[in-house]
Design a protein around this motif. Sequence first.
Motif, short mmCIF file in Angstrom:
data_model
loop_
_atom_site.label_atom_id
_atom_site.label_comp_id
_atom_site.label_asym_id
_atom_site.label_seq_id
_atom_site.Cartn_x
_atom_site.Cartn_y
_atom_site.Cartn_z
N LEU A 1 16.44 47.63 -66.15
CA LEU A 1 15.22 47.74 -65.37
C LEU A 1 15.79 47.85 -63.84
CD1 LEU A 1 12.58 45.28 -66.30
CD2 LEU A 1 12.35 47.82 -66.44
N VAL A 2 15.55 48.91 -63.31
CA VAL A 2 16.01 49.05 -61.70
C VAL A 2 14.90 48.85 -60.70
CG1 VAL A 2 17.23 50.65 -59.93
CG2 VAL A 2 17.58 50.80 -62.39
N PHE A 3 14.83 47.41 -59.91
CA PHE A 3 13.87 47.20 -59.17
C PHE A 3 14.46 47.49 -57.67
CE2 PHE A 3 12.87 44.25 -62.41
CZ PHE A 3 11.45 44.62 -62.71
N GLY A 4 13.68 47.47 -56.78
CA GLY A 4 14.10 47.65 -55.18
C GLY A 4 13.02 48.36 -54.32
N PRO A 5 12.84 48.10 -53.24
CA PRO A 5 11.88 48.52 -52.29
C PRO A 5 11.89 50.06 -51.85
CG PRO A 5 13.49 47.16 -51.04
CD PRO A 5 13.97 47.02 -52.44
N ALA B 1 6.29 47.10 -59.69
CA ALA B 1 6.91 45.93 -60.09
C ALA B 1 6.27 44.91 -60.77
CB ALA B 1 7.94 45.28 -59.05
N MET B 2 4.98 44.49 -60.25
CA MET B 2 4.15 43.60 -60.68
C MET B 2 3.62 43.99 -61.93
SD MET B 2 4.63 40.91 -59.14
CE MET B 2 6.37 41.41 -58.84
N LYS B 3 3.12 45.43 -62.30
CA LYS B 3 2.73 45.89 -63.48
C LYS B 3 3.61 46.07 -64.35
CE LYS B 3 0.60 50.07 -65.07
NZ LYS B 3 0.21 51.58 -64.79
N VAL B 4 4.96 46.01 -64.54
CA VAL B 4 6.05 45.90 -65.27
C VAL B 4 5.79 44.66 -65.54
CG1 VAL B 4 8.41 46.00 -65.81
CG2 VAL B 4 7.35 47.87 -64.64
N LEU B 5 5.71 43.53 -64.71
CA LEU B 5 5.92 42.15 -65.10
C LEU B 5 4.48 41.57 -65.35
CD1 LEU B 5 8.41 41.03 -62.13
CD2 LEU B 5 8.97 41.44 -64.51
N CYS C 1 14.80 40.33 -52.81
CA CYS C 1 15.20 38.94 -53.30
C CYS C 1 13.48 38.49 -53.88
CB CYS C 1 15.47 38.11 -52.01
SG CYS C 1 15.88 36.49 -52.23
N GLU C 2 12.51 38.76 -53.27
CA GLU C 2 11.10 38.11 -53.93
C GLU C 2 11.13 38.74 -55.46
OE1 GLU C 2 8.13 39.89 -51.27
OE2 GLU C 2 8.87 38.58 -49.44
N VAL C 3 11.20 39.94 -55.69
CA VAL C 3 11.07 40.40 -56.86
C VAL C 3 12.13 39.68 -57.99
CG1 VAL C 3 11.10 42.34 -58.47
CG2 VAL C 3 10.26 42.57 -56.24
N LEU C 4 13.17 39.49 -57.48
CA LEU C 4 14.49 38.83 -58.39
C LEU C 4 13.97 37.44 -58.54
CD1 LEU C 4 17.11 38.26 -59.18
CD2 LEU C 4 17.95 37.74 -57.25
N VAL C 5 13.29 36.71 -57.79
CA VAL C 5 12.71 35.24 -58.08
C VAL C 5 11.57 35.41 -58.78
CG1 VAL C 5 11.58 33.28 -56.91
CG2 VAL C 5 13.61 34.40 -55.73
N GLU C 6 10.94 36.34 -58.79
CA GLU C 6 9.80 36.53 -59.79
C GLU C 6 10.26 36.85 -61.24
OE1 GLU C 6 5.51 36.43 -60.93
OE2 GLU C 6 6.75 35.82 -58.98
N VAL C 7 11.15 37.85 -61.11
CA VAL C 7 11.78 38.04 -62.81
C VAL C 7 12.42 36.63 -63.12
CG1 VAL C 7 13.56 39.05 -63.63
CG2 VAL C 7 11.98 40.56 -62.22
N ALA C 8 12.92 36.12 -62.37
CA ALA C 8 13.66 34.87 -62.84
C ALA C 8 12.52 33.85 -63.39
CB ALA C 8 14.37 34.14 -61.87
#
Length: 642
Positions: A426-430, A484-488, A516-523
């Motif tokens: 998965l490639v996340f990012g703004p 991002a939130m839809k994937v998660l 960083c926010e998405v990284l923490v959410e994935v964690a």
Amino acid sequence: MPGPASHTRTSVRVVVAGDRVTGKSSLIAAAATESFPDNVPRVLPPTRLPSDFFPDRVPITIIDTSSALENRGKLFEELKRADVVVLTYACDQPLTLNHLSSFWLEELRRLEIKAPIVVVGCKVDLRDETQPVALELFMGPIMKRYREIETCIECSAVTLTLVPDVFYYAQKAVLHPATPLFDQENQTLRPRCERALRRIFLLCDRDMDGALNDTELNDFQVKCFNAPLQPAEIVGVRRVVQEKKKEGVNDLGLTLEGFLFLHTLFIEKGRLETTWSVLRKFGYDDELKIRDDLLPVSSKHAPDQSIEMTIEAVEFLRGIFRLFDINNHGALRPADLDELFSTAPENPWCEAPYRDAAERTTQRNLTLKGFLAEWDLMTLLNPKGSLANLIYVGYGGNPASALRVTRRRTVDRKKQQTERNVFHCLVFGPKDAGKSALLSSFLERPFSAVHNPSRAQCYAANVVDQHGGNKKTLVLQEIPEDGAMKVLSHRESLAAYDVAIFVYDSSNEYSWKRSCEVLVEVARRGEESGYGVPCLLIAAKDDLDPYPMALQDSLAVCEELGIEAPIPVSVKLGETNNVFCRILSAAERPHLSIPETEAGRRRKYFRQLVNHSLLFVSVGAAFTVVGVAAFRAYNARKNSST
């Protein structure tokens, strides 16, 4: 080559609709009793014609309907359940024919009824014979406008004229539909039908000389119709083809052009069951695709398992690539790919998500790496479709041996190694972080300064060469910022992925914070579900000046989460810092680089504490049991000695 058609249907549901007093109920009663009834109820109950009523030996259930306004809801419900719709008009009442096109056919479209339609003119015995009108003259324009109409027929319940034929054609429209096979307007086979027949021809041409000789033609006849062709019949087939299509026959036998012409002839003469027999004998369904039951793809696997091709399938594809690489240039041209998939319903790589998802040359030709990566991508996203296409392009092995289910990633984590050959990232990012540029770089495309923001999920798949000649396929899936939130969104969302990367513009503080926010959410989601994935931060646009505190902030976050420091990358300068091998390395070591939040560490510590306590209690209990046993043994010896 005539013969009975094989099919999988066990019944056909016919719904009869039309204006009142057009003769619906009389038509049904006459078909069931083979006589004209004196007193017919306004609406008949469901009527069944037994399996021996027509040659296909499939029973028919006929549903009568009322056109009264108060019964409109029930009528619409029945129409939606229909396999085929019979629409009636009265031959002695022209207004009912006009209402057919002004109301009924439009209403069926509004209701999105997909069933074929048979238009039936009832009461033909009452038509004014002084004004005869040919059926094709007034029905021709209607059929041209409404392609869903399969057949038009006129009948009389009083004289029993063509009454059985109405329901024969209705059944035939379901069991042997014309629309998937033939384009009436252009009088040609539809592309998907032609492609299926092309594949069948190639399968029957065992000596691969481009023609069916007498033996191959006879074997084809036996396979499809369980009856051999007599020598005179073979001569007759060749003569018919040669008279109409000279190139359809040569010295070796019946050519592909002749084979296709024969089926066009069958269809034009209304013998669609012959062509359908051939298609179904070779495993095709009503949509002219390989039937699902012939595609043994496991659907019962854990969410953290995936499906990939076996070595046997990959080696077959390597051979196919060499076969179609006529010029030995190491790449397939678009025309070569079209030819490769000419026996499939369509070229599956012309549309998203496969279009432009693999490495190509500057001439837009597909390299071997790109070719195999496309197959890996298709197998990952659509295993059943991938297996079907393997069969379409000539895979002759056991279909069950073409694909395999991987070991669970949770097991890989415990064993600290993986057996997978294809990894999903998965490639996340703004927005404007550099995700698309990274995917383009992965496919070895030149950097473009023009930014086209991604509006949908994009894929890039390529074979990554590792040290020691080890090759693995990496699939990068770009996730737009707002996706991002839809994937998660589901608890097991992360289970299907092997690694996640978080791309940010290293010169932009907002870009860093969003990643960083998405990284923490994935964690957090990984900890809650038990499907945590290795994570890497990618500091893109390293050619630009970093924002103040960039290095300090990123190192602090990485240390807090227990993952590697961000990987600096500049796609513009071509400095990728071996990033794709590093992504692959993280995916291959699923026990490392999994971020841990403070809450996650506390939960982990608590579990370890509880487990340690339970172990201590268990050991204490064991000593107690041993002590009791020893005491009892001592007492027993003491008592026996006294």
